[in-house]
Design a protein around this motif. Structure first.
Motif, short mmCIF file in Angstrom:
data_model
loop_
_atom_site.label_atom_id
_atom_site.label_comp_id
_atom_site.label_asym_id
_atom_site.label_seq_id
_atom_site.Cartn_x
_atom_site.Cartn_y
_atom_site.Cartn_z
N ALA A 142 0.67 -1.63 -0.15
CA ALA A 142 -0.40 -0.06 -0.34
C ALA A 142 0.85 0.90 0.19
CB ALA A 142 -1.34 0.05 1.36
N LEU A 143 1.86 1.74 0.63
CA LEU A 143 2.79 2.34 0.77
C LEU A 143 3.80 2.69 -0.36
CD1 LEU A 143 3.87 2.10 4.26
CD2 LEU A 143 2.28 3.37 3.33
N ALA A 144 3.59 1.72 -1.20
CA ALA A 144 4.53 1.78 -2.01
C ALA A 144 3.61 1.61 -3.62
CB ALA A 144 5.35 0.03 -3.30
N GLU A 145 2.47 1.96 -3.44
CA GLU A 145 1.86 1.71 -4.97
C GLU A 145 1.19 3.80 -5.44
OE1 GLU A 145 0.07 -0.57 -5.97
OE2 GLU A 145 -1.19 -0.44 -6.73
N PRO A 146 1.46 4.82 -3.96
CA PRO A 146 1.88 5.98 -4.65
C PRO A 146 3.01 6.60 -5.39
CG PRO A 146 1.12 6.19 -2.32
CD PRO A 146 1.69 4.37 -2.88
N ALA A 147 4.03 5.64 -4.57
CA ALA A 147 5.48 6.32 -5.51
C ALA A 147 5.53 5.65 -6.73
CB ALA A 147 6.38 5.35 -4.57
N MET A 148 4.71 3.97 -7.17
CA MET A 148 4.82 3.58 -8.20
C MET A 148 4.12 3.92 -9.50
SD MET A 148 5.40 0.15 -9.18
CE MET A 148 5.01 -0.06 -11.32
N PHE A 304 8.65 7.99 -2.33
CA PHE A 304 7.98 8.57 -2.62
C PHE A 304 8.40 10.13 -3.38
CE2 PHE A 304 3.84 10.08 -4.13
CZ PHE A 304 3.40 11.32 -2.76
N LEU A 305 9.24 10.39 -2.06
CA LEU A 305 9.56 11.53 -2.39
C LEU A 305 11.03 12.08 -4.19
CD1 LEU A 305 10.34 14.14 -0.85
CD2 LEU A 305 12.48 12.69 -0.67
N LEU A 306 11.15 11.30 -4.29
CA LEU A 306 12.17 11.16 -5.13
C LEU A 306 10.76 10.66 -6.50
CD1 LEU A 306 14.49 8.40 -4.91
CD2 LEU A 306 15.45 10.56 -4.91
N THR A 307 9.97 9.99 -6.50
CA THR A 307 8.84 10.10 -7.74
C THR A 307 8.19 11.73 -7.38
OG1 THR A 307 7.42 9.02 -6.62
CG2 THR A 307 8.92 7.77 -8.40
N LEU A 308 8.04 11.95 -6.33
CA LEU A 308 7.54 13.67 -6.61
C LEU A 308 8.25 14.36 -6.80
CD1 LEU A 308 4.70 14.81 -5.36
CD2 LEU A 308 6.16 15.56 -3.79
N LEU A 309 9.45 14.46 -6.83
CA LEU A 309 10.34 15.68 -7.05
C LEU A 309 10.31 14.97 -8.72
CD1 LEU A 309 12.92 15.52 -4.39
CD2 LEU A 309 11.80 17.51 -5.22
N GLY A 310 10.43 13.64 -9.50
CA GLY A 310 10.32 13.57 -10.37
C GLY A 310 9.46 14.20 -11.17
N LEU A 311 8.10 14.33 -10.98
CA LEU A 311 7.05 15.06 -11.59
C LEU A 311 7.34 16.81 -11.32
CD1 LEU A 311 4.10 15.09 -12.10
CD2 LEU A 311 3.57 15.65 -9.77
N PHE A 312 7.95 17.40 -10.15
CA PHE A 312 8.38 18.50 -10.11
C PHE A 312 8.94 18.90 -11.10
CE2 PHE A 312 4.63 18.82 -6.84
CZ PHE A 312 5.64 18.69 -5.55
N SER A 313 10.18 18.10 -11.23
CA SER A 313 11.21 18.94 -12.22
C SER A 313 10.45 19.02 -13.84
CB SER A 313 12.11 17.24 -12.39
OG SER A 313 12.74 17.31 -10.62
N HIS A 314 9.83 17.56 -13.72
CA HIS A 314 8.68 17.98 -14.92
C HIS A 314 7.85 19.08 -15.37
CE1 HIS A 314 6.99 15.90 -18.49
NE2 HIS A 314 5.81 16.62 -17.53
N VAL A 315 7.08 19.40 -14.20
CA VAL A 315 6.45 20.21 -14.14
C VAL A 315 6.95 21.70 -14.07
CG1 VAL A 315 4.51 21.91 -13.32
CG2 VAL A 315 4.38 18.94 -13.88
N ILE A 316 8.49 21.75 -13.99
CA ILE A 316 8.58 23.16 -13.40
C ILE A 316 9.84 23.05 -14.75
CG2 ILE A 316 9.77 24.76 -11.71
CD1 ILE A 316 9.09 23.11 -9.43
N LEU A 317 11.02 22.14 -14.82
CA LEU A 317 11.95 21.74 -15.30
C LEU A 317 11.33 22.10 -16.76
CD1 LEU A 317 14.25 20.93 -12.84
CD2 LEU A 317 14.66 23.44 -13.44
N GLU A 318 11.17 21.11 -16.70
CA GLU A 318 10.66 20.78 -18.53
C GLU A 318 9.29 20.94 -19.24
OE1 GLU A 318 11.13 16.44 -18.32
OE2 GLU A 318 12.68 16.35 -16.94
N THR A 319 8.56 21.75 -18.99
CA THR A 319 7.36 22.43 -19.77
C THR A 319 7.79 23.41 -19.24
OG1 THR A 319 5.78 21.23 -17.98
CG2 THR A 319 6.20 20.13 -19.52
N GLY A 320 7.55 24.57 -20.18
CA GLY A 320 7.65 25.65 -19.42
C GLY A 320 6.26 26.32 -20.46
N ALA A 321 5.75 27.18 -20.60
CA ALA A 321 4.89 27.87 -21.04
C ALA A 321 5.81 28.17 -22.63
CB ALA A 321 3.87 29.38 -20.72
#
Lengths: 321, 224, 670
Positions: A142-148, A304-321
């Motif tokens: 259950a705890l691994a599921e959000p990270a995955m 989960f923190l690592l994957t969350l940072l992955g998401l943030f890196s994607h939203v903040i760094l990789e896709t810009g307006a």
């Protein structure tokens, strides 16, 4: 959709599934051998896993008198679900008709189905060990599921698809691109894979002490062909995660068409990558110690923190307006 | 803006900035002091690497800045903090954080907020640097959040230093470095601050026998 | 009065439900009337409702008419469109199954002291009320039908009113139902004030400013959310659902909550029209919190029906996550993605209705056969009640969102909708939506854990009490009701394309676009956005799974190989294991209690009794009580104490108030 009706593609999918089936014990044996070498032992030969499976299939199956029909049906369900899950992961070639039938979220669903029945089987016998294993396994998963899922989402938001073939194709086409989001997703997925397949530091697959078991406790009562199916299913799951990680994040070498030369090259690349990953896992298992159960949430929070940072890196760094 | 269209250098800068953010989170939730100091040192390494990569595109005085950052932030200050920790016998102490998950989740919320704040930066030639500015702002805010959330004085120092890391990263990424004089001045300020912190901690620890920030009000001279 | 064609079966459904209520008036005299006549009338009502709903969905026509009921200047407007048809079919399906199950279940009340008239009468009224709510086209008929629904279910909740706990639960339920109804009425009031009338047609044409629209939306969210069971106004759910008779709990949890969802969709997507994305964020947030808190509290329960009630909170949260996503996409100018999210929410609505009803009927069967509601006293029931066990297993797999059953498809669609967040321009939304999706994933995994606990502790292992040891399989009717629902769990899981084609009219009507591209690659492939983005072939998945299971099973069990030897379980060298050595439900959830402990209020004591033995007590209670309701309760008490000072008890004082009021009124008139 129409080009999936060719028998050739489906035949290749069948061949890949059988390769999964045949290769899983070999991967487990390779990891065990590397670990033995690191512990200064010679270790069992690479064919030992096959010999163990053959021995178990030949032995008589014993079933506890308190168990119900679910206990006897569960090994087939677990094995079948894991096999179907393995059939949707691209192994040798990029294009895979089964990847259109079930995408990566369905893959997670198949593994969850297998785990559900495994946990129920653990509870069926009516002893404390099975309940303990089931309870712990459901906590860890259950705890691994959000990270995955966050790792999957990070991949899907870049590749705009959850189809595994499309993801591999996207990575191949992009060439050498340094994406922080993929880096973090890879790290997070490595941590999650270790937790889900029950390796050190979450669970020790070779333990004999019941109070330290998670996966072993659920299959404690199984014997004979039932145990063989359960063992094979867990080896299959390990290979599944390994192939998923190497083929999605490091897809170079995979066959882009179905010619014999490409497939041979794909097989060679896969074997090399899996050997390396197995080596890495064996080293990690030797260096780290198994954590106590209530440190596992911290480990999974890190994933989960690592994957969350992955998401943030994607939203903040990789896709810009 | 498509990531694939940027040069490999820019992509590497993004990766390093993201790793510096990871180091910030690691600082936030790390209970053991020596591991926290190591996280800080790694953050300094990341920032120095970013500086080096930016210097590669022609701004040569940044090599000096990179060397300065590396020696100061990754080697000297961590060494001083290690020495301090050993002198105060705090090596084996682990700080008990109430709920590390909540701290990290609040940190994630702060990152999203910093991104939202940085969104209005619209000049086209700065779109890719806008993103690194958002990350550096997040590192600064996370450093301050760490100072609020943690109780030991040494971790407060680490929070303060990581704020400076974030500012430096922002400066390097957006204006391609500050004038060298300013950088030297800031660097020496940080060094002096580290030395003073060391001196003060020793005396605080001797007078009130604890380095817990919440108990610093014992220092007042009122008769009790 | 000329009734258009689809309204005939709908009218028949309502009339049959009312007739069932009417017949039950005589049930106290002739006890068998309830199960011989009232329940079959409900079956008729259910089948008619299903028929009517599917006919409207297939034909795509919208019928509207006026009934000669209601006030003289405000007759009742009736409108039957795709959304109403969907929910009417949902009500009908669950009612049919419950009515098939009912005769066997109510037998236990026939020789008791409870009033069978009350049971049958209020059940019929309840079903009729729900059906009229989804058919209403003006606020007056809506509110009347809503109140009929709430009040009749109140009487059903307090059916076994000799227990004070049941009375308390009923009171709380009634209180919150009335507060919710007031909020809904206020919301309709805002719309009526600006639209100029109480009919929905007038409200649709109302031009509301952004601020007033948000006020109306907030009122509707509070009112409908209270009835649906969103955190933090969910506290009545786990009190009221367990104490009602089990087939009524099934109706309440499976259908009544969905009627609240219907009301919410009707209000915000249809009557308000232009949804703002800010509303969607609020709905998404509330839905995510409800989903997580619902499942966590469910994990801590060991009373089976209370656990199922908390799971209803969780699933309603998931439905609202889908609705929130739909609002965000609609408000950001992405109608196609909004349609996908709306369809995902609707799919989950009907899925939850089916598997929650199935689970509650199963719990009722266990209560009927083993006289136990506490999981800690059950065990080994699969061997004693194989059919109930099989159907309950189907329900557990469905609610845990596992392939190939229906719960998985709606969750897959919700994830696909969330994944399209990359199309939004707002960066903050693009980071928040995947976090909500990760929370949904956590919820799904925790739900699977909870149902491993439920099934493992109740049906597997050894029997923990004498009652469980002597349980017997239930009657055919009860099995048929459960079997019908289990069949639909499988059907909706394996034929998603057929279902999507059926409800395509709803997003077309509410958002302007339909999801025809989702099914345009044939019945085999479900492609919500585009085949290159994601595709799912449920029939092929089922085939693959059956092939894998079948081939491995046939190969390894051929001939002599299928023999197994029976032996004792592994006991680690100690004495023979007995039933109390098994894991209990509380033990199973202990790791979760420890990891998520911050979110509950856990009180644990170990005390020593006089005879030297030790007693361990564990109370896990809902934090909402101490955080929200206790302060509200204190405030209300203080305010009433202040007002109570008016009651001095002196006659002259009261006369003085009367004089004052008279003077003020005279002044106003002049």
């Amino acid at each position: 959709m129409d080009h999936f009706l060719t028998p050739g593609d489906w035949g290749l999918a069948l061949v890949q599934t059988l390769l999964f089936l045949a290769g899983a014990p070999l991967l487990a044996a390779w990891i065990r051998r590397v670990k033995s070498r690191l512990q200064n032992r010679r270790g069992p030969p690479l064919t030992q896993s096959y010999r163990d499976l053959r021995k178990l299939f030949a032995k008589e199956a014993m079933v506890a008198d308190t168990a119900s029909v679910l206990f006897r049906a569960a090994p087939y369900v677990v094995f079948g679900s894991t096999l179907v899950a393995a059939s949707v992961v691209p192994l040798l070639a990029v294009s895979l008709p089964t990847a259109a039938v079930a995408d990566v979220i369905v893959l997670v669903g198949f593994l969850a189905l297998a785990r559900f029945f495994l946990a129920l089987a653990g509870m069926d016998v009516g002893t404390a060990f099975g309940g303990m294993g089931a309870s712990r396994e459901m906590l860890v998963s259950a705890l691994a599921e959000p990270a995955m899922l966050m790792a999957v989402f990070t991949l899907a938001m870049s590749a705009h698809s959850t189809n595994l073939s499309s993801m591999v194709q996207f990575n191949l086409d992009a060439g050498l691109v340094l994406r922080p989001s993929f880096l973090f997703a890879l790290l997070g997925l490595l941590l999650v894979a270790v937790a889900e397949t029950g390796r050190i530091p979450i669970d020790n697959p070779a333990t004999h002490l019941e109070l330290t078991m998670i996966h072993e406790a659920m299959i404690l009562e199984y014997s004979g062909r039932h145990l063989a199916l359960m063992e094979w299913a867990s080896q299959l799951k390990l290979m599944l995660y390994g192939v998923l990680i190497v083929n999605v994040f490091l897809p170079w070498g995979i066959a882009t068409d179905t010619g014999m030369a490409s497939l041979a090259q794909g097989l060679l690349a896969l074997v090399a990558k899996l050997l390396l990953l197995g080596l890495l896992l064996a080293v990690a298992e030797t260096v780290l110690a198994k954590m106590r159960l209530f440190r596992a949430p911290h480990y999974l929070n890190l994933a989960f923190l690592l994957t969350l940072l992955g998401l943030f890196s994607h939203v903040i760094l990789e896709t810009g307006a | 803006m498509n990531l694939e269209q940027l040069s490999l250098l820019d992509q590497a800068i993004f990766v390093l900035a993201a790793l510096a953010l990871l180091a910030s989170f690691s600082l936030l939730a790390q209970t053991r002091l020596t591991a926290a100091i190591h996280s800080f040192a790694w953050q300094g390494v990341m920032v120095a690497l970013v500086t080096t990569l930016v210097a590669l595109s022609g701004i040569h005085h940044l090599y000096v800045s990179a060397l300065l950052t590396l020696s100061l932030k990754s080697l000297l200050i961590p060494w001083m903090l290690h020495r301090l920790v050993r002198r105060l016998d705090m090596e084996s102490e682990a700080e008990s954080i109430g709920h590390p998950t909540l701290l990290v989740l609040a940190g994630a919320g702060l990152v999203i907020f910093c991104y939202w704040v940085a969104l209005p930066i619209e000049r086209l030639d700065m779109i890719s640097t806008r993103n690194v500015i958002a990350v550096s702002l997040a590192i600064v805010v996370l450093g301050l959040w760490m100072m609020v959330a943690r109780r030991r004085v040494v971790t407060q120092v680490l929070g303060f230093m990581s704020m400076e890391n974030g500012l430096f990263l922002a400066a390097v990424a957006s204006t391609r470095g500050m004038p060298l004089v300013v950088e030297l001045g800031v660097a020496f300020d940080v060094l002096v601050a580290a030395i003073l912190f060391g001196v003060f901690f020793f005396h605080i620890s001797e007078s009130i026998e604890t380095l817990d920030v919440d108990l610093l009000n014992r220092l007042n001279e009122r008769e009790e | 009065m000329n009734l258009p064609l689809p309204l005939l079966p709908a009218g028949l459904a309502v009339l049959a439900a009312l007739a069932s209520a009417g017949v039950s008036l005589l049930a106290n005299r002739r006890h068998s009337l309830l199960r011989l006549l009232a329940m079959p009338l409900l079956v008729l009502s259910g089948i008619a409702a299903v028929f009517a709903g599917i006919e409207v969905l297939l034909s795509g026509v919208v019928v509207a008419t006026q009934l000669p009921l209601g006030l003289p200047w405000l007759p009742w407007q009736v409108r039957f469109d795709a959304l109403s048809g969907f929910f009417l079919a949902l009500i009908g399906l669950v009612t049919t199954s419950v009515a098939l199950y009912g005769p066997g279940y109510v037998r236990q009340y026939e020789h008791g002291k409870h009033s069978l008239t009350a049971l049958g009468g209020f059940t019929g009224l309840f079903v009729a009320g729900m059906q009229m709510v989804v058919l209403a086209d003006d606020a007056f008929m809506f509110m009347v039908a809503w109140e009929v629904m709430s009040l009749s279910s109140y009487f059903l909740v307090t059916f076994e009113h000799e227990h004070p706990a049941n009375r308390r639960a009923g009171f709380l339920y009634l209180l919150m139902a009335q507060v919710g109804a007031l909020c809904i009425l206020a919301g309709y009031g805002v719309l009526a004030w600006s639209g100029g009338g109480f009919t929905f047609i007038a409200m649709r044409g109302a031009a509301l400013s952004g601020g007033w629209a948000s006020v109306a939306f907030a009122l509707a969210l509070l009112g409908f959310g209270m009835k649906a069971g969103l955190v933090p106004v969910h506290v009545w759910l786990p009190e009221a659902h367990p104490v009602a008779p089990s087939h009524i709990s099934a109706l309440m949890s499976a259908v009544m909550l969905k009627v609240a969802v219907y009301g919410f969709i009707r209000f915000s997507f249809d009557l308000l029209g232009d949804v703002q994305w800010g509303w969607g964020v609020a709905v998404l947030l509330l839905g995510s919190i409800s989903a997580l808190m619902g499942v966590l509290y469910a994990l801590m329960q060991h009373d089976l029906k209370r656990l199922l009630a908390y799971h209803s909170v969780e699933n309603i949260g998931i439905v609202f996550i889908g609705l929130g996503l739909s609002m965000i996409f609609a408000g950001s100018g992405q109608p196609l993605l909004a349609a996908l999210a709306l369809v995902a929410a609707l799919y989950h609505t009907i899925n939850h209705a089916i598997f929650k009803a199935l689970l509650f009927l199963g719990a009722g069967a266990i209560l009927h056969a083993a006289h136990e509601q506490d999981m800690e006293q059950m065990g080994g029931l699969l061997k004693r009640m194989p059919w109930t066990g099989l159907f309950f297993l189907v329900g557990c797999i469905s609610i845990a969102a596992l392939p190939p059953f229906n719960g998985f498809v709606s969750e897959w669609l919700t994830f696909q909708a969330a994944l399209q967040a990359w199309a939004l321009e707002n960066g903050v939304l693009r980071s928040l939506i995947p976090i909500a999706a990760a929370l949904l994933a956590l919820t799904g995994a925790l739900a699977a854990a909870c149902f491993v606990k439920v099934y493992g502790v109740s049906f597997l292992g050894r029997a923990r009490s004498r009652h469980a040891q002597h349980a017997r399989e239930v009657s055919t009717g009860m099995r048929a009701g459960q079997g019908l629902l289990a069949l639909f769990c499988l059907l909706l899981g394996v034929m998603p394309t057929a279902f999507l084609s059926l409800i395509n009219g709803i997003p077309t009507a509410l958002l302007g676009v339909g999801l025809s591209h989702a099914t345009e690659h044939g019945w085999l492939w479900l492609t919500p956005i585009h085949p290159s983005v994601a595709s799912y072939s449920a029939p092929l998945v089922l085939t693959g799974l059956l092939l894998a299971w079948g081939i491995s099973s046939l190969w390894l069990r051929r001939g002599k190989l299928r023999r197994v030897r029976s032996c004792e379980a592994w006991d680690c060298g100690f004495s023979t294991p007995n039933a109390r050595m098994q894991y209990t439900a509380t033990a199973f959830s202990q790791p979760f209690r420890r990891v998520f402990g911050l979110l509950f209020r856990v009180e644990e004591h170990v005390s020593r009794l006089e005879d030297g033995s030790q007693k361990h007590e564990l109370h896990v209670s809902d934090r909402a009580w101490e955080l929200l309701y206790a302060p509200v309760g204190r405030w209300v008490t203080r305010a009433s104490a202040l007002v109570g000072r008016l009651q001095t008890g002196h006659v002259r004082g009261y006369l003085g108030w009367t004089l004052g009021t008279l003077l003020v009124l005279l002044w106003i008139i002049s």
